[in-house]
Design a protein around this motif. Structure first.
Motif, short mmCIF file in Angstrom:
data_model
loop_
_atom_site.label_atom_id
_atom_site.label_comp_id
_atom_site.label_asym_id
_atom_site.label_seq_id
_atom_site.Cartn_x
_atom_site.Cartn_y
_atom_site.Cartn_z
N THR A 99 69.42 13.74 13.77
CA THR A 99 68.51 14.83 13.40
C THR A 99 67.09 14.29 13.45
O THR A 99 66.73 13.38 12.70
N ALA A 100 66.28 14.86 14.34
CA ALA A 100 64.91 14.38 14.55
C ALA A 100 63.96 15.07 13.59
O ALA A 100 63.77 16.29 13.68
N PRO A 101 63.31 14.32 12.67
CA PRO A 101 62.35 14.95 11.75
C PRO A 101 60.96 15.09 12.36
O PRO A 101 60.14 15.85 11.86
N THR A 102 60.67 14.32 13.43
CA THR A 102 59.38 14.41 14.11
C THR A 102 59.63 14.55 15.61
O THR A 102 60.76 14.54 16.07
N THR A 103 58.57 14.63 16.37
CA THR A 103 58.70 14.85 17.82
C THR A 103 58.82 13.55 18.61
O THR A 103 59.00 13.60 19.83
N LYS A 104 58.71 12.40 17.95
CA LYS A 104 58.75 11.13 18.68
C LYS A 104 59.95 10.30 18.22
O LYS A 104 60.10 10.02 17.02
N LEU A 105 60.76 9.91 19.20
CA LEU A 105 61.97 9.13 18.94
C LEU A 105 62.02 7.92 19.85
O LEU A 105 61.37 7.89 20.91
N GLN A 106 62.79 6.93 19.44
CA GLN A 106 63.02 5.76 20.29
C GLN A 106 64.47 5.30 20.12
O GLN A 106 64.94 5.11 19.00
N VAL A 107 65.15 5.14 21.25
CA VAL A 107 66.55 4.69 21.27
C VAL A 107 66.63 3.46 22.17
O VAL A 107 66.11 3.46 23.29
N GLU A 108 67.29 2.41 21.68
CA GLU A 108 67.42 1.17 22.44
C GLU A 108 68.89 0.76 22.51
O GLU A 108 69.62 0.90 21.54
N TYR A 109 69.29 0.24 23.67
CA TYR A 109 70.65 -0.29 23.80
C TYR A 109 70.68 -1.34 24.91
O TYR A 109 69.82 -1.36 25.80
N ASP B 85 71.95 -9.10 29.43
CA ASP B 85 72.22 -7.73 29.85
C ASP B 85 70.92 -7.00 30.18
O ASP B 85 69.83 -7.57 30.19
N MET B 86 71.06 -5.70 30.42
CA MET B 86 69.90 -4.83 30.68
C MET B 86 69.50 -4.14 29.37
O MET B 86 70.29 -3.39 28.78
N LEU B 87 68.28 -4.39 28.94
CA LEU B 87 67.76 -3.70 27.76
C LEU B 87 67.17 -2.38 28.22
O LEU B 87 66.25 -2.35 29.05
N VAL B 88 67.70 -1.28 27.68
CA VAL B 88 67.23 0.07 28.02
C VAL B 88 66.57 0.68 26.79
O VAL B 88 67.16 0.69 25.70
N ILE B 89 65.36 1.18 26.97
CA ILE B 89 64.62 1.78 25.86
C ILE B 89 64.21 3.20 26.26
O ILE B 89 63.56 3.39 27.30
N TYR B 90 64.60 4.17 25.44
CA TYR B 90 64.16 5.55 25.63
C TYR B 90 63.01 5.83 24.68
O TYR B 90 63.17 5.73 23.46
N LYS B 91 61.86 6.20 25.21
CA LYS B 91 60.74 6.68 24.40
C LYS B 91 60.64 8.19 24.63
O LYS B 91 60.25 8.63 25.71
N ILE B 92 61.00 8.96 23.61
CA ILE B 92 61.16 10.40 23.74
C ILE B 92 60.05 11.13 22.98
O ILE B 92 59.78 10.82 21.82
N ASP C 211 58.99 16.82 26.30
CA ASP C 211 57.72 16.81 27.02
C ASP C 211 57.65 15.58 27.92
O ASP C 211 57.15 15.64 29.04
N GLU C 212 58.15 14.46 27.38
CA GLU C 212 58.15 13.23 28.17
C GLU C 212 59.33 12.36 27.77
O GLU C 212 59.67 12.23 26.59
N LEU C 213 59.96 11.77 28.76
CA LEU C 213 61.00 10.76 28.55
C LEU C 213 60.61 9.53 29.36
O LEU C 213 60.60 9.57 30.60
N LYS C 214 60.25 8.48 28.67
CA LYS C 214 59.88 7.23 29.34
C LYS C 214 61.02 6.24 29.15
O LYS C 214 61.39 5.90 28.03
N VAL C 215 61.60 5.81 30.26
CA VAL C 215 62.73 4.89 30.25
C VAL C 215 62.22 3.51 30.64
O VAL C 215 61.68 3.33 31.74
N LEU C 216 62.38 2.53 29.76
CA LEU C 216 62.00 1.15 30.04
C LEU C 216 63.26 0.36 30.35
O LEU C 216 64.20 0.34 29.55
N LEU C 217 63.28 -0.29 31.50
CA LEU C 217 64.41 -1.12 31.91
C LEU C 217 63.93 -2.57 31.96
O LEU C 217 63.13 -2.94 32.83
N TRP C 218 64.44 -3.38 31.03
CA TRP C 218 64.03 -4.78 30.94
C TRP C 218 65.26 -5.67 31.17
O TRP C 218 65.98 -6.00 30.22
N PRO C 219 65.52 -6.08 32.40
CA PRO C 219 66.69 -6.93 32.65
C PRO C 219 66.48 -8.36 32.18
O PRO C 219 65.38 -8.91 32.33
#
Length: 302
Positions: free
Chosen positions: A104-114, A43-50, A29-37
């Motif tokens: 495996t996503a147990p809920t609809t909200k995920l967050q991935v950081e790298y 480095d570049m901190l990338v955060i996916y809010k899914i 439904d939404e993918l919010k990408v945060l780019l924090w250099p």
């Protein structure tokens, strides 16, 4: 006859075997990408809010691609009903220039950081290319870039966005890409000017050694308690001195009376009658007195 038996056996197995249901496609439904250099690392901190689409059947199997140069994600988490993030188990594999995160996503909200080492630095110029491989259909893709504290002239090429000030006081440039169909890659190139290598959020709390440096803990405790110890000792001396003074005063008051009482009618060695003292109050009386002129007690002249 044998041929019919085999056909009947195949038909029987077909009836017993349940049909395999195709897994419902996963969408965002939404993918919010945060780019924090240069946030807390160079480095570049990338955060996916899914946010998964409501039609996604849970638990959902998800394969998410990030650049292989990352090595491994910094954090993979799921947001539970209490609004808190909890670490989520995952596995990784390599696929060309990508690192595939399987979870495996147990809920609809995920967050991935790298942390992406792809942030390039040339003198006072910084550049970074962000790529979304388009693995999932996304109803709304939002990219938000944080401008480092000491940076200026942040630009996102070929895309218009809006500036805003975050609650942390930092400046953010937000680009609303909108709907992105599946298998449609999205690329954004950003750049900014920065003359130093300082981080936006440097480590605020230094690591503490297991053993204190300098005076030992016992010494520090003694030093802290020293004023109370001296105060208590001074109070004890005052009380002891007052008690000693009181005892001496009392002794002086009672001593002469007893001594005079004992020696009231003694005769000196030459046979001359000694001074007469009242045996009751200890006051000296005249030689011819019968009664004490102070307390009125009859004087003893034995």
């Amino acid at each position: 006859m044998r041929r019919w038996s085999i056909l009947l056996l195949i038909a029987f197995l077909f009836v017993l075997t349940p049909p395999v249901k195709a897994q419902s496609p996963v969408g965002f439904d939404e993918l919010k990408v945060l780019l924090w250099p240069e946030y807390d690392r160079p480095d570049m901190l990338v955060i996916y809010k899914i946010t998964l689409s409501g039609s996604t059947k849970l638990p959902a199997l998800i394969d998410l691609r990030i650049p292989k140069a990352v090595g491994s994600p910094y954090n993979v988490a799921v947001e539970e009903a209490d609004g808190q993030l909890y670490s989520l188990n995952y596995t990784t594999s390599q696929e060309g220039e990508w690192l595939v995160i399987s979870l495996t996503a147990p809920t609809t909200k995920l967050q991935v950081e790298y942390y992406d080492p792809g942030l390039t630095k040339t003198d006072g110029r910084r550049e970074y290319n962000f790529r979304w491989p388009g693995d999932f259909e996304t109803q709304d893709l939002i990219v938000q870039v944080q401008q480092p504290v000491t940076a200026s002239n942040l630009q996102v090429e070929m895309v218009s966005g809006t500036w805003s000030t975050g609650t942390d006081g930092m400046q953010y440039y937000t680009v609303d890409v909108g709907k992105v169909p599946a298998a449609t890659p999205v690329s954004l190139k950003l750049s900014y000017t920065k003359a130093d290598d300082s981080l936006s959020v440097p480590d605020q709390v230094p690591l503490q050694s297991s053993q204190p440096i300098g005076p030992s803990t016992d010494q520090l405790r003694v030093q802290e308690a020293l004023p109370f110890i001296l105060g208590g000792l001074g109070l004890a001396l005052i009380i002891g001195g007052g008690l000693w003074f009181w005892l001496i005063s009392r002794k002086r008051q009672s001593g002469p009376s007893k001594r005079r009482h004992v020696s009231a009618n003694l005769v000196n060695p030459e046979g001359v009658e000694a001074d007469i003292y009242c045996h009751q109050c200890g006051k000296r009386a005249a030689k011819d007195d019968v009664f004490c002129r102070t307390c009125g007690t009859r004087l003893r002249r034995e």
